[in-house]
Design an enzyme around this catalytic site. Sequence first.
Site, mmCIF file in Angstrom:
data_model
loop_
_atom_site.group_PDB
_atom_site.id
_atom_site.type_symbol
_atom_site.label_atom_id
_atom_site.label_comp_id
_atom_site.label_asym_id
_atom_site.label_seq_id
_atom_site.Cartn_x
_atom_site.Cartn_y
_atom_site.Cartn_z
ATOM 1 N N ALA A 1 -12.739 3.424 -15.372
ATOM 2 C CA ALA A 1 -13.013 3.336 -13.929
ATOM 3 C C ALA A 1 -14.511 3.475 -13.712
ATOM 4 O O ALA A 1 -15.244 3.869 -14.622
ATOM 5 C CB ALA A 1 -12.291 4.445 -13.177
ATOM 6 N N LYS A 2 -14.961 3.158 -12.564
ATOM 7 C CA LYS A 2 -16.362 3.383 -12.201
ATOM 8 C C LYS A 2 -16.441 3.421 -10.692
ATOM 9 O O LYS A 2 -15.572 2.894 -10.001
ATOM 10 C CB LYS A 2 -17.217 2.225 -12.720
ATOM 11 C CG LYS A 2 -18.665 2.557 -12.879
ATOM 12 C CD LYS A 2 -18.864 3.352 -14.149
ATOM 13 C CE LYS A 2 -20.286 3.424 -14.590
ATOM 14 N NZ LYS A 2 -20.376 3.712 -16.023
#
Length: 467
Positions: A152-153
């Site tokens: 994720a980011k």
Amino acid sequence: MASKPLTGAPSSMVGDNGRKAISTPNDRGVVGSRPPSMESSNSQPSAPVKRKSVYENVMAQFDKAADLMHLDANIRKILAKTENEISVNFPVKMHTGQVEMFTGYRIQHNDALGPFKGGLRYHPSVDRDEVRALAAWMTWKAAIAEIPFGGAKGGLQIDPSDYSAAELERITRRFAYALGDNIGPEYDIPAPDVNTNSQIMAWIQDTYLSTISPHERHRNIHVVTGKPVVSGGSLGRDKATGQGVVFTIEQWAEHREVSLEGATFIVQGFGNVGSWASRLLTQLGAKLIAVEDATGGIRNRDGINPDDLLEYVHTHGGVRKYPKGEFVDHIMFLRTEADVFIPAALGNQITAETAPWLNVRLVAEGANGPTTPEGDAVLQQRGIDVIPDILCNTGGVIVSYFEGLQNKRKEFWDLEEVDRKLRKKITSAYKRVYDVATEKKTDWRTAAYIVALSRLEMVYKDRGIFP
Ligand code: GLU
């Protein structure tokens, strides 16, 4: 540096309520936005070229590997998409009393291997496309390192230097609050990235813990990693990405049978990753001869002392006027003859246009996505080795994993233990990529993707697709 021919394949957030007081050394060395001259100095005007989006670059890398390994067509469809894309708009009161609206992102690419994991970036370049790409890279990194995380980011499209420390705290807390249950210690775990640091993680941790039952708080401190050591952070997390970069360079030097003693290197970005990699590589006898950041570039062929430069950067906000080196523009910096180049700033720096300028034997990607597919092709054709980002800069997320383990077990490892375990993990990852590159006779980036995709393919094949 003697060599054989190649074969085979500081948290100093200062300031108060006044503006203009923020300096946030960060995971990847970029404070504020890059002045236009960085990209364009001395270059001839050329016909406008439609630039591919960062996510398109990821997909080009992904497709190349998926074709070569004959990735299962259904799994290919799944991995080509992000799982969840959260965007939140929230208001924050500024010191003037005015309210400003902010847009924050958290993009969760895949959680087949474990909870979503990845940094939060505060930078004017942050947008949905970039965050998607960065999230996918996190999935591949965790798979290559064999740590139980997905990818994720997230981030905010802001330049933190525009805000006071108090404003940045309110922005961060309100962002964390807006994300709500979209993050969590067994679900999605943020960490530092460009322009974010342990202080920002501490604010997110505190905000998250304040919203849950007091009985639950101490069991949930691993909602973020890269937090201050007194708040449950791990020793060695601060230097982990730079340390990992150096461990992979050591592996490369060993397998290419070259000595790092006396080897020269240049670094782009002098934040957390660039400065740590420089200090650690210098300790091995290598010589830092040029550095570039958002303020400009400097060079000194007799060697630059990274500790001294870091002190200068902390007080002056960038490397540009460092008195113990000559000023170099972007092209001169990239043309510097050296053994190793460590890009440790933003993405898309090594392109079809800039790759021909490089005068190095190895590009060790401390940054995420510093090389475009076109830039990659030039590097390959010129015989320049690349330790790809999804291998080279995994040190950060590996030690984040150690941090979470220590939190869950209520343990506190000493630095030697963290370093020893990091070296072991990243060296095994390096060997896996090396083996695939040799076996498939392919470039290292494609090999790294094949390592990651094979692991994900196995998991999906075992579990099948619901329902
Ligand atoms: N921001 C770092 C990266 O890009 C670390 C992520 C983490 O520790 O979760 O790999």
